[in-house]
Design a protein around this motif. Sequence first.
Motif, PDB file in Angstrom:
ATOM      1  N   THR A 143      10.293  -9.201  -4.227  1.00 49.29           N
ATOM      2  CA  THR A 143      10.507  -8.110  -5.170  1.00 49.29           C
ATOM      3  C   THR A 143      11.227  -6.955  -4.493  1.00 49.29           C
ATOM      4  O   THR A 143      10.823  -6.499  -3.422  1.00 49.29           O
ATOM      5  CB  THR A 143       9.164  -7.624  -5.744  1.00 49.29           C
ATOM      6  OG1 THR A 143       8.550  -8.693  -6.461  1.00 49.29           O
ATOM      7  CG2 THR A 143       9.361  -6.436  -6.669  1.00 49.29           C
ATOM      8  N   LEU A 145      12.468  -3.518  -3.167  1.00 51.72           N
ATOM      9  CA  LEU A 145      11.824  -2.248  -2.860  1.00 51.72           C
ATOM     10  C   LEU A 145      12.833  -1.334  -2.189  1.00 51.72           C
ATOM     11  O   LEU A 145      13.443  -1.706  -1.181  1.00 51.72           O
ATOM     12  CB  LEU A 145      10.618  -2.454  -1.934  1.00 51.72           C
ATOM     13  CG  LEU A 145       9.944  -1.179  -1.412  1.00 51.72           C
ATOM     14  CD1 LEU A 145       9.336  -0.371  -2.555  1.00 51.72           C
ATOM     15  CD2 LEU A 145       8.876  -1.516  -0.366  1.00 51.72           C
ATOM     16  N   PHE A 206       9.197  -5.935  -1.240  1.00 51.59           N
ATOM     17  CA  PHE A 206       7.787  -5.569  -1.192  1.00 51.59           C
ATOM     18  C   PHE A 206       7.098  -6.503  -0.204  1.00 51.59           C
ATOM     19  O   PHE A 206       7.204  -7.726  -0.307  1.00 51.59           O
ATOM     20  CB  PHE A 206       7.166  -5.728  -2.578  1.00 51.59           C
ATOM     21  CG  PHE A 206       5.901  -4.957  -2.773  1.00 51.59           C
ATOM     22  CD1 PHE A 206       5.925  -3.703  -3.365  1.00 51.59           C
ATOM     23  CD2 PHE A 206       4.679  -5.476  -2.367  1.00 51.59           C
ATOM     24  CE1 PHE A 206       4.741  -2.983  -3.560  1.00 51.59           C
ATOM     25  CE2 PHE A 206       3.502  -4.774  -2.552  1.00 51.59           C
ATOM     26  CZ  PHE A 206       3.523  -3.517  -3.149  1.00 51.59           C
ATOM     27  N   ALA A 246       0.928  -1.383  -7.699  1.00 54.09           N
ATOM     28  CA  ALA A 246       2.102  -2.204  -7.439  1.00 54.09           C
ATOM     29  C   ALA A 246       1.716  -3.510  -6.750  1.00 54.09           C
ATOM     30  O   ALA A 246       2.269  -4.571  -7.046  1.00 54.09           O
ATOM     31  CB  ALA A 246       3.108  -1.433  -6.583  1.00 54.09           C
ATOM     32  N   VAL A 250       2.814  -7.195  -8.090  1.00 52.88           N
ATOM     33  CA  VAL A 250       3.694  -8.035  -7.269  1.00 52.88           C
ATOM     34  C   VAL A 250       3.002  -9.338  -6.890  1.00 52.88           C
ATOM     35  O   VAL A 250       3.582 -10.426  -6.981  1.00 52.88           O
ATOM     36  CB  VAL A 250       4.139  -7.274  -6.009  1.00 52.88           C
ATOM     37  CG1 VAL A 250       4.868  -8.212  -5.038  1.00 52.88           C
ATOM     38  CG2 VAL A 250       5.050  -6.111  -6.379  1.00 52.88           C
ATOM     39  N   MET A 289       5.300   5.531  -6.018  1.00 51.08           N
ATOM     40  CA  MET A 289       6.111   4.364  -6.365  1.00 51.08           C
ATOM     41  C   MET A 289       6.319   4.273  -7.865  1.00 51.08           C
ATOM     42  O   MET A 289       5.383   4.444  -8.651  1.00 51.08           O
ATOM     43  CB  MET A 289       5.447   3.094  -5.836  1.00 51.08           C
ATOM     44  CG  MET A 289       6.336   1.871  -5.823  1.00 51.08           C
ATOM     45  SD  MET A 289       5.611   0.489  -4.882  1.00 51.08           S
ATOM     46  CE  MET A 289       5.707   1.120  -3.205  1.00 51.08           C
ATOM     47  N   THR A 290       7.553   4.027  -8.273  1.00 51.59           N
ATOM     48  CA  THR A 290       7.891   3.812  -9.669  1.00 51.59           C
ATOM     49  C   THR A 290       8.652   2.499  -9.786  1.00 51.59           C
ATOM     50  O   THR A 290       9.218   2.003  -8.806  1.00 51.59           O
ATOM     51  CB  THR A 290       8.765   4.948 -10.219  1.00 51.59           C
ATOM     52  OG1 THR A 290       9.982   5.031  -9.455  1.00 51.59           O
ATOM     53  CG2 THR A 290       8.039   6.286 -10.151  1.00 51.59           C
ATOM     54  N   GLY A 291       8.687   1.942 -10.993  1.00 48.58           N
ATOM     55  CA  GLY A 291       9.442   0.718 -11.212  1.00 48.58           C
ATOM     56  C   GLY A 291       8.573  -0.402 -11.723  1.00 48.58           C
ATOM     57  O   GLY A 291       7.469  -0.183 -12.238  1.00 48.58           O
ATOM     58  N   SER A 292       9.075  -1.617 -11.566  1.00 50.98           N
ATOM     59  CA  SER A 292       8.369  -2.794 -12.059  1.00 50.98           C
ATOM     60  C   SER A 292       8.778  -4.012 -11.245  1.00 50.98           C
ATOM     61  O   SER A 292       9.736  -3.958 -10.461  1.00 50.98           O
ATOM     62  CB  SER A 292       8.702  -3.029 -13.529  1.00 50.98           C
ATOM     63  OG  SER A 292      10.083  -3.344 -13.676  1.00 50.98           O
ATOM     64  N   TYR A 297      11.062  -1.756  -7.312  1.00 50.88           N
ATOM     65  CA  TYR A 297      10.312  -0.522  -7.128  1.00 50.88           C
ATOM     66  C   TYR A 297      11.081   0.460  -6.248  1.00 50.88           C
ATOM     67  O   TYR A 297      11.825   0.065  -5.342  1.00 50.88           O
ATOM     68  CB  TYR A 297       8.961  -0.813  -6.481  1.00 50.88           C
ATOM     69  CG  TYR A 297       7.988  -1.525  -7.386  1.00 50.88           C
ATOM     70  CD1 TYR A 297       7.135  -0.808  -8.221  1.00 50.88           C
ATOM     71  CD2 TYR A 297       7.924  -2.913  -7.422  1.00 50.88           C
ATOM     72  CE1 TYR A 297       6.234  -1.457  -9.060  1.00 50.88           C
ATOM     73  CE2 TYR A 297       7.030  -3.579  -8.260  1.00 50.88           C
ATOM     74  CZ  TYR A 297       6.190  -2.838  -9.078  1.00 50.88           C
ATOM     75  OH  TYR A 297       5.313  -3.481  -9.910  1.00 50.88           O
ATOM     76  N   ALA A 299      10.157   3.748  -3.856  1.00 53.31           N
ATOM     77  CA  ALA A 299       9.036   4.430  -3.205  1.00 53.31           C
ATOM     78  C   ALA A 299       9.549   5.625  -2.420  1.00 53.31           C
ATOM     79  O   ALA A 299      10.619   5.549  -1.806  1.00 53.31           O
ATOM     80  CB  ALA A 299       8.301   3.464  -2.276  1.00 53.31           C
TER      81      ALA A 299
END
Length: 307
Positions: A143, A145, A206, A246, A250, A289-292, A297, A299
């Motif tokens: 994922t 990051l 991540f 998160a 993940v 941290m923001t996102g999906s 994400y 950070a």
Amino acid sequence: MNTTNEQHDDHHGHGLAEDLARMDKMRVDRRRAIGLFAATGGSAIVLGCGDGGSSGSTVTVSTSSATATSTATATATATATATATATAGACTVPATETNGPYPADGTNTSSGLTSNALTASGVVRSDIRSSFVGTSTTVATGTLLTLTITVVDANNGCAPLAGYAVYIWHCDKDGKYSLYSLPNESYLRGVQVTDSNGQVTFTTIFPGCYSGRYPHIHFEVFSSLANATSGRSAVLISQLAMPATACAAVYAQSSYSSSVSAYNASSISSDNVFGDNTSAQMAVMTPAMTGSVSAGYAATTTIGIAT
């Protein structure tokens, strides 16, 4: 030499008993320092952190500006976290932590292509997902990051520190480290130099979770790129904890299936690195941290350096 990802990050060439003794001593020394500050009402604290895998440097944090806060509550908060906070609510110096058994920063040996990635050509880069040492160009999958670290002067009004070098490294989605458990790979390691805003940004993945540790990213800060040739020259060695929300999202993916059981058995409070830190330290050591999972994400965190 430790080469498996099953081993804790506080193992770095010594026995478990010795490492635990050292960590106990660090906790005692830290608490004694806090007690001394409370007893004397001093304006500064000096913390000496000795660890076989850390810088062993002395950290001085000025707290003289805490009395200038507008409310008694803010002043009390600054005093309670005096080991880390330079100005109330402004910037925090993270706890000094071990660099663990997989730093590739010249402080231990590895079975890989180099024991010191800091001196390898190509280590200065923003995207650290590909291997860069030797002939491998393997790209670590996982994922997305994007990590932005802002480095500031905790003893000078949290002013940005330009020209500082930041080295980060972490395990892949399966909990393995390049140059150690993956000796022919060198991915998920890299250095950036802070800009005029004191910022560096890394594109990575991540990290996974492995037995015995809470999910984390290692980092070292150096006063300049010229000084970033060995972990022994770092002005700060510490770690970042991945936010729990998160992590849960993940690790629910099939591609991170090897992290599930290890993560379910881990926690911040029981972690052998993060477990004895203050809430103020963990606040800065846990990036916002923001996102999906699908979009990736972003950070961010601001790291205070006691200059």
